[in-house]
Every structure is written in structure tokens, then in C-alpha cells.
Scaffold this motif. Structure first.
Motif, PDB file in Angstrom:
ATOM      1  N   PRO A 372       0.798  -1.236   0.000  1.00 13.92           N
ATOM      2  CA  PRO A 372       0.000   0.000   0.000  1.00 13.92           C
ATOM      3  C   PRO A 372       0.825   1.277   0.000  1.00 13.92           C
ATOM      4  O   PRO A 372       0.357   2.324  -0.447  1.00 13.92           O
ATOM      5  CB  PRO A 372      -0.839  -0.123   1.273  1.00 13.92           C
ATOM      6  CG  PRO A 372      -0.100  -1.107   2.134  1.00 13.92           C
ATOM      7  CD  PRO A 372       0.554  -2.061   1.194  1.00 13.92           C
ATOM      8  N   ASP A 373       2.047   1.213   0.492  1.00 16.27           N
ATOM      9  CA  ASP A 373       2.866   2.430   0.575  1.00 16.27           C
ATOM     10  C   ASP A 373       3.756   2.613  -0.649  1.00 16.27           C
ATOM     11  O   ASP A 373       4.567   3.542  -0.702  1.00 16.27           O
ATOM     12  CB  ASP A 373       3.730   2.407   1.836  1.00 16.27           C
ATOM     13  CG  ASP A 373       4.649   1.184   1.901  1.00 16.27           C
ATOM     14  OD1 ASP A 373       4.388   0.214   1.154  1.00 16.27           O
ATOM     15  OD2 ASP A 373       5.599   1.201   2.699  1.00 16.27           O
ATOM     16  N   LYS A 388       8.560   1.239 -13.232  1.00 19.57           N
ATOM     17  CA  LYS A 388       9.934   0.914 -12.861  1.00 19.57           C
ATOM     18  C   LYS A 388      10.005  -0.107 -11.737  1.00 19.57           C
ATOM     19  O   LYS A 388      10.971  -0.865 -11.638  1.00 19.57           O
ATOM     20  CB  LYS A 388      10.672   2.187 -12.425  1.00 19.57           C
ATOM     21  CG  LYS A 388      10.963   3.174 -13.548  1.00 19.57           C
ATOM     22  CD  LYS A 388      11.767   4.351 -13.016  1.00 19.57           C
ATOM     23  CE  LYS A 388      12.143   5.325 -14.131  1.00 19.57           C
ATOM     24  NZ  LYS A 388      12.933   6.471 -13.610  1.00 19.57           N
ATOM     25  N   SER A 389       8.993  -0.106 -10.894  1.00 19.24           N
ATOM     26  CA  SER A 389       9.015  -0.959  -9.713  1.00 19.24           C
ATOM     27  C   SER A 389       7.580  -1.323  -9.343  1.00 19.24           C
ATOM     28  O   SER A 389       6.668  -0.506  -9.513  1.00 19.24           O
ATOM     29  CB  SER A 389       9.694  -0.223  -8.546  1.00 19.24           C
ATOM     30  OG  SER A 389       9.682  -0.992  -7.369  1.00 19.24           O
ATOM     31  N   LEU A 390       7.378  -2.551  -8.856  1.00 17.41           N
ATOM     32  CA  LEU A 390       6.036  -2.970  -8.437  1.00 17.41           C
ATOM     33  C   LEU A 390       6.153  -3.915  -7.234  1.00 17.41           C
ATOM     34  O   LEU A 390       6.064  -5.127  -7.363  1.00 17.41           O
ATOM     35  CB  LEU A 390       5.306  -3.663  -9.590  1.00 17.41           C
ATOM     36  CG  LEU A 390       3.845  -4.049  -9.332  1.00 17.41           C
ATOM     37  CD1 LEU A 390       2.997  -2.826  -9.036  1.00 17.41           C
ATOM     38  CD2 LEU A 390       3.276  -4.832 -10.523  1.00 17.41           C
ATOM     39  N   PRO A 391       6.365  -3.342  -6.030  1.00 15.94           N
ATOM     40  CA  PRO A 391       6.480  -4.178  -4.826  1.00 15.94           C
ATOM     41  C   PRO A 391       5.124  -4.806  -4.466  1.00 15.94           C
ATOM     42  O   PRO A 391       4.099  -4.120  -4.438  1.00 15.94           O
ATOM     43  CB  PRO A 391       6.929  -3.178  -3.750  1.00 15.94           C
ATOM     44  CG  PRO A 391       7.434  -1.996  -4.497  1.00 15.94           C
ATOM     45  CD  PRO A 391       6.618  -1.935  -5.743  1.00 15.94           C
TER      46      PRO A 391
END
Length: 396
Positions: A372-373, A388-391
Motif C-alpha cells: 500500500p505504501d 519501474k518498480s512494483l512491490p
């Protein structure tokens, strides 16, 4: 600058695409409804936004040339004039000859035979994050997977994969001078591999390209180098962003995760809908060869034309409830991988890598959701769509 009488335009219409590249779809809809053929001063090209017009442009290399679209670029951004163009930037009849020769080496069987190795790579990448309950889909899986596959397919040392990624990222970015240097560096790199394979062929794609011929006609070294560049950049960017876009979309629609986990045979349909909904390559580039009228606008010879695949794939005249992600959409005749003679030659590899990645993820992990953050940041490209990023978090 030519003397085209451009239509009245609100610069903010396409400027907003640059300001919010993760959500260009509202602007696309405005273009389709109000300015289906629109000159963008920000992009220095005519934006073509409706499905039918986009399909007509990419299917007509006589009126809308791929090769001439490169010639019209500023001199500093062009490749060496002596270098061969990639398939992307050639027109018939040479395009047909190149594609036929490349297809002798880059066969459906070659792609299908990669499935076991792709499965191994996906499991190995996930093994590294399994103990932690968290994964960055892009950094931990979507980026390394296609790079490793392409490196092994071409027969180049795996330790160079980070250099591959660096070159690929630069070439799809707006950095003109750096892009030129990256192309030169890639050419030099692949040239040394090609020379090695001439002396000692191996069981890899470069060796197969060297031996491919039709009626005594072989690919030139420059053409082999150009295909290596194309496969590296297009193969990496398409697969990486297709995998990332799939997980981003599923995270926005949690019920899709459950449906797919219950029935893995739905994954191919899900991939096609992701290609439509979040098209990895949003737009293409062509040049008008003669003065021509399109959508009520006069396009001058030499003008750059940008068919927007990402807009065509959300055209309400072609797709029912086009702004909605529909796992069961049928028919789904998207043009996310292009159409006609320039249909993406690596599309089957991108689909295979994405299918296997999703199958393994859904089999091994449950409860997948975006952290969520985490803040989404678009990749540094105006024509590629991806993050670029997908945690994400998961349960084993």
C-alpha cells in the motif's frame, strides 16, 4: 520545418500525456472523440488515435513508411548510415526478405523449446524472494527473466545481462546522445560474438542466423547485428512490461487473481486482455511518403505519423466497454503487437514468458497484493508503457 497548416490545437492535450504517462487513456479518449488525427507539437508528429485509422496506417507501408520515418530524425539521433536497419525500420520488399531469412532461425519450435528453461528461471528468481513474503515484480522477475532468456538464446555470456539491461533502458529513453552511444556499444559487442561464431558455430541463435539462407541469399553481418539489437531491446522491453502490467492490473482487480488461480487455462485470455488494456508499446512511428488526407486533415509528405496502439485498443467503436478490464472479453482483436507485415516477431516469446511467469506465481503464491505504501513510477520512455518498480506481498 515544413509549411503544414496545422489544425488549431490545445498543447495541453498531448502535454498531459507527458505529465501523467501512467494514465494517458483519458487524453486518448479525448483525441478519439474530438481530434482523431491531431498534430502534437510536444511530440512533433500526427497522433492517430482511432482503431480503424491506426490499422490503416500500419498496414500501408506505401503511404506510411517505416524506413523514411528514421531518415527524418535529427542527424545526431540516427544510426550510422552504413548500418543495416532493423525490421522495425525497413519497408517492402527488403522487409519481406529480411523477415523470411530471420524466420528460418527464429522459428516457433525454437521459441516453444525454451519453455522448460523459462520455467527454471522463473522458479530460481522466486526462490530468492520466497522467504521474505515480498517481491518487486519488476526488479526480481520481469526484468531479469527476458534478459537471461535472450542472452542464452543469442549465446552470449550471462554475466553481461546487466549491460544488456543498461543498453535497453537507454535506447527506449529520450536521451538522444546516450542512445547513439548505446547503439555503437551494442554493435561492437555483438560484432565480436558474430566473428567468434563464424569461426566456431554453436547451438545458438547467432549461429543459426549466420547459416540461414534462401536461394543462396544470406543475412549480412550488419543485418544480423541489427536483429540482435532489436531482439535485445524489443524482446526485453515487451516482456518486462507485459509481465509488470499484468500484475499491476490484476492487483487493481483482485477477483482476477482468484479466477486465474482456480483455472490456469484462463491465463492466455488474461494476457491478451492485458495487452489490450495496458499495451506495452503504446505508439509507433511512420512517415507520410506523399501528401495525404486522413481524418479530415492534410498530412504533408515527410510528416511523422504516430499510430497510437494504446488508444486504438480502447476504441469504443471496436471494443464493448473498452475502458473496463474484462478477463472474458471475446472477441478481443487488439493490435497491441502491431498488425500486418510489422506484426511483432517476438510476440510469441513475450506471451510464453508471461504465461509461464503467471502460472508459477499463481501456483506458488497466494494473497498477492500491491504494497500500500509503494508509489508507481513510469519507465523513462514516451512510447513504452510500464512501471519501474512494483512491490507486492504474498503468502506461500
Amino acid at each position: 520545418m515544413h509549411n503544414t497548416a496545422f489544425p488549431p490545437s490545445n498543447p495541453s492535450l498531448t502535454a498531459r500525456i507527458l505529465q501523467d504517462p501512467l494514465n494517458p487513456f483519458h487524453c486518448y479518449r479525448q483525441l478519439r472523440e474530438q481530434h482523431p488525427v491531431y498534430y502534437s507539437r510536444e511530440f512533433h508528429s500526427w497522433f492517430i488515435s482511432r482503431y480503424e485509422d491506426v490499422q490503416n496506417v500500419i498496414n500501408d507501408p506505401v503511404l506510411f513508411s517505416s524506413e523514411q520515418s528514421i531518415r527524418s530524425r535529427p542527424k545526431a539521433t540516427r544510426q550510422n548510415s552504413n548500418a543495416a536497419r532493423t525490421l522495425l525500420w525497413t519497408d517492402p520488399p527488403r522487409h519481406r526478405q529480411l523477415r523470411s531469412l530471420i524466420n528460418l532461425a527464429f522459428t516457433p519450435r525454437t521459441i516453444a523449446n525454451l519453455a522448460p528453461r523459462i520455467t527454471e528461471i522463473v522458479h530460481a528468481q522466486l526462490d530468492q524472494v520466497t522467504p521474505y513474503g515480498e517481491i518487486d515484480i519488476v526488479a526480481d522477475l520481469a526484468n531479469p527473466l527476458p534478459i537471461i532468456v535472450i542472452a542464452e538464446l543469442l549465446g552470449v555470456p550471462i554475466q553481461d545481462q546487466q549491460q544488456f539491461k543498461h543498453w535497453s533502458d537507454i535506447i527506449v529513453s529520450p536521451a538522444r546522445q546516450e542512445k547513439k552511444q548505446a547503439v555503437i556499444a551494442m554493435n561492437n559487442y555483438f560484432q565480436s560474438i558474430v566473428q567468434q561464431r563464424r569461426q566456431q558455430p554453436e547451438d545458438d541463435l547467432i549461429s543459426a542466423l549466420l547459416s540461414a539462407h534462401i536461394e543462396g541469399i544470406y543475412l549480412t553481418e550488419a543485418e544480423i547485428l541489427s536483429f540482435c539489437r532489436l531482439l535485445l531491446v524489443a524482446g526485453h522491453e515487451t516482456s518486462t512490461n507485459l509481465i509488470g502490467n499484468a500484475l499491476l492490473t490484476f492487483a487493481e482487480h483482485p477477483h482476477v487473481f482468484e479466477e486465474l488461480k482456480d483455472d490456469l487455462t484462463l491465463i492466455p485470455d488474461a494476457i491478451e486482455e492485458v495487452i489490450r488494456y495496458r499495451t506495452p508499446i503504446q505508439r509507433l512511428r511512420r512517415a507520410a511518403t506523399v501528401d495525404t488526407e486522413l481524418g479530415g486533415q492534410m498530412i504533408k509528405a515527410g510528416d511523422i505519423v504516430s499510430p497510437i496502439l494504446g488508444s486504438a485498443n480502447r476504441d469504443e467503436q471496436r471494443f464493448v466497454d473498452a475502458e473496463r478490464f474484462d478477463l472474458h472479453r471475446n472477441p478481443n482483436r487488439h493490435i497491441g503487437f502491431g498488425h500486418g507485415i510489422h506484426f511483432c516477431i517476438g510476440s510469441s516469446l513475450a506471451r510464453l514468458e508471461t504465461r509461464i511467469a503467471l502460472e508459477v506465481l499463481l501456483t506458488r503464491f497466494t494473497g498477492m497484493q500491491r504494497k500500500p505504501d509503494s508509489k508507481l513510477e513510469h519507465v523513462a520512455s514516451s512510447f513504452v508503457y510500464g512501471v519501474k518498480s512494483l512491490p507486492m506481498t504474498f503468502e506461500n
